[in-house]
Design a protein around this motif. Structure first.
Motif, PDB file in Angstrom:
ATOM      1  N   UNK A  62       0.624  -1.281  -0.206  1.00 51.62           N
ATOM      2  CA  UNK A  62      -0.057  -0.081   0.129  1.00 51.62           C
ATOM      3  C   UNK A  62       0.673   1.226   0.095  1.00 51.62           C
ATOM      4  N   UNK A  63       1.890   1.260   0.744  1.00 52.63           N
ATOM      5  CA  UNK A  63       2.761   2.525   1.180  1.00 52.63           C
ATOM      6  C   UNK A  63       3.529   2.679  -0.339  1.00 52.63           C
ATOM      7  N   UNK A  64       4.193   1.507  -1.011  1.00 54.20           N
ATOM      8  CA  UNK A  64       4.692   1.623  -2.143  1.00 54.20           C
ATOM      9  C   UNK A  64       3.657   2.339  -3.279  1.00 54.20           C
ATOM     10  N   UNK A  65       2.689   1.618  -3.344  1.00 55.96           N
ATOM     11  CA  UNK A  65       1.740   2.176  -4.476  1.00 55.96           C
ATOM     12  C   UNK A  65       1.374   3.584  -4.320  1.00 55.96           C
ATOM     13  N   UNK A  66       1.101   3.703  -2.899  1.00 55.72           N
ATOM     14  CA  UNK A  66       0.878   5.216  -2.667  1.00 55.72           C
ATOM     15  C   UNK A  66       1.717   6.307  -3.053  1.00 55.72           C
ATOM     16  N   UNK A  67       2.960   5.998  -2.534  1.00 55.76           N
ATOM     17  CA  UNK A  67       3.970   6.858  -2.897  1.00 55.76           C
ATOM     18  C   UNK A  67       4.149   7.143  -4.392  1.00 55.76           C
TER      19      UNK A  67
END
Length: 578
Positions: A276-281
């Motif tokens: 989630x954090x990789x996709x969000x960034x």
């Protein structure tokens, strides 16, 4: 306890079996069964029934059947457990035969059969069983509602929900909200949540996760923050599921900083949190930060990157123009991590190369793919052709898309726009005739914005909003001020061969401009204007929003179909690379 030399009794084993059944501890449950036999409790009917219930809950039908067949006394509890075991295994006929043979039926008996039919999708038999049930309890109602929700029959579910009256519990509300979220009817889900608040129903972790998903899709940041505040105030434990829902909600509502704050505060993270954090960034154009997160993830030996991880990384590299880094990630997928590239990974690579202007390399990449390209892959290349104004390749790619999906109106519109930008009006008319003949429709642009916990939707050409004329009047005033700042409408891609003034009006009333104008009218206090759009932001709107951010001194955040755009002081976070 065993190590201390204390001999367990039947109550000890009963408690253990209930715990094993609740948490599906299959191997430990078998150990408990062995201990029951070793300590001489094998003939205890009470424990034998408990073992039957345990095996039914963990899905061990064979073991459950052996326990049932070996019982000297089969009471209603044993029958209910066996019915549940058969129902869970899809043995509906066997479950019904056992049920029909019972002299005394309890609410659990009826509920097992209702649940059985609901899970199999046979709602007609579920309804028959439900109506015959003389002792309907909240579990009976919830099973029926859940059955209808899983089939997407929300009208039927709502009818039962309203018939329940005051008998509803938090599970009932959660089931309905979850059903609407699953069908992407997020507005209805949030309205149901507001009704839940009015009726003072206790929220659970399930409620929170479902609602955060709805807020994420709608871009309803204020409601999302309220839910987060509720979680804090009621000291609800933020586990990996709830934590991931919060990360997802914040980055999809434009607040990647809050996502990172949640992420870093979590003591335990699973692969979903990292993804989630990789996709969000990546969606926020923070490509290098996404790569840094990936390198940090690799330090946790318990976490292994999967296909979604690499979709996020490749997309992040694409949005940030990190071509060499993206190529390196693609090669590492198989060579280092053993992740087989799927079509979405190839699509990301085509997007990466195309955006950077390597159109021929992107086309060559498509031709070498081990599977047949889909519309998403060709769509990425087509968008790159538009950016780099390659009309010849656009025609070739569009033809490939039309062969794949001749009913997709977007392909015809795109080709028409390319022709229009070159003043090829005969070709534009030909595209329009084909669209009419094939009855294909253009997907209308739709933008939404949250104001005072209410999500307002604006669709291009729709005049139904109660403040429509005030918004348009305000938008006209804004456009006059923008002209003084040097703004000229971009009308090159307007579809029709019409007068210049009409073309200007055509781009003026795009849905995201109307939503932003409404936000500027309605949201005070210098708060960011956050808009969610279903399509890509067009070039003209992108330029206007940069100027509006400067003119009003406000941050404007737009989430389009592909990424986020943060407009501040006349510039966009994408650096005009989208």
């Amino acid at each position: 306890m065993l190590g201390g030399g204390i001999r367990p009794d039947s109550e000890t084993f009963s408690l253990l079996l209930r715990s094993c059944g609740r948490f599906s501890e299959e191997r430990f449950g078998e150990t408990v069964h062995c201990q029951i036999l070793k300590t001489g409790f094998g003939s205890c009917v009470f424990l034998a029934t408990g073992l039957l219930s345990y095996y039914a809950k963990v899905g061990e039908l064979g073991s459950a059947q052996k326990m049932f067949d070996g019982l000297s006394v089969r009471d209603v509890v044993a029958h209910n457990a066996m019915i549940a075991a058969l129902a869970n295994a899809g043995r509906i006929g066997g479950a019904r035969e056992l049920f029909d043979g019972m002299v005394q039926k309890t609410s659990a008996s009826w509920n097992s059969m209702i649940t059985c039919y609901c899970r199999s999708g046979d709602m007609s038999l579920a309804v028959e069983m439900f109506e015959r049930n003389p002792i309907k309890d909240v579990i009976s109602w919830n099973a029926m509602i859940d059955g209808y929700c899983k089939l997407g029959q929300m009208d039927m579910a709502l009818g039962l929900f309203e018939r329940m009256g005051s008998a509803k519990n938090s599970v009932t509300w959660n089931t309905m909200i979850s059903g609407y979220v699953h069908l992407r009817e997020f507005q209805v889900a949030t309205l149901l949540f507001q009704k839940m608040q009015v009726e003072n129903v206790r929220f659970t972790e399930v409620t929170m996760v479902c609602l955060l998903s709805a807020c994420a899709h709608l871009g309803a940041i204020e409601m999302g923050r309220w839910i987060h505040g509720y979680i804090k105030n009621h000291r609800i434990k933020v586990d990996v599921v709830l934590g991931n829902a919060l990360i997802d909600m914040y980055y999809k509502c434009g607040r990647i900083d809050s996502s990172l704050e949640i992420f870093h505060s979590m003591p335990m993270k699973n692969i979903f949190c990292w993804n989630s954090i990789i996709v969000g960034l990546g969606m926020h154009g923070c490509g290098r930060e996404a790569l840094e997160a990936f390198h940090a993830m690799k330090k946790d030996t318990r976490i292994k990157p999967d296909g979604i991880t690499f979709v996020g990384l490749l997309s992040a590299c694409s949005h940030s123009g990190l071509v060499s880094e993206g190529k390196k990630c693609f090669l590492q997928m198989v060579d280092t991590y053993g992740v087989e590239p799927r079509i979405e990974h190839f699509g990301c690579m085509v997007d990466l190369l195309g955006r950077a202007g390597f159109l021929e390399e992107a086309l060559g990449f498509i031709n070498k793919m081990p599977m047949k390209p889909n519309a998403a892959v060709y769509g990425s290349l087509l968008h790159a052709c538009k950016i780099h104004r390659d009309t010849e390749l656009s025609e070739h790619v569009t033809q490939c898309l039309l062969e794949l999906n001749p009913s997709d109106g977007g392909n015809y519109v795109f080709l028409s726009n390319m022709y229009a930008s070159s003043n090829r009006w005969e070709d534009v008319e030909r595209c329009r005739r084909i669209m009419v003949e094939k009855r294909v429709q253009k997907i209308p642009g739709c933008s939404s914005i949250e104001v005072d916990n209410v999500v307002h939707e604006f669709i291009a050409g729709d005049t139904s909003h109660p403040l429509f004329y005030q918004i348009n009047s305000f938008l006209d005033e804004i456009c006059m001020e923008l002209r003084e700042l040097g703004y000229e409408p971009d009308i090159k891609s307007v579809l029709h061969d019409i007068e210049h003034e009409e073309k200007e009006n055509s781009v003026k009333y795009h849905s995201e401009k109307i939503a932003v104008a409404f936000g500027l009218m309605s949201i005070g206090g210098g708060k960011p204007i956050i808009v969610v759009k279903n399509l890509r932001v067009c070039y003209d709107c992108h330029e206007v929003l940069k100027l509006l951010a400067k003119l009003f001194g406000r941050e404007i955040i737009v989430r389009d179909r592909n990424r986020f755009h943060h407009f501040r002081q006349g510039v966009c976070s994408c650096n005009d690379y989208w």
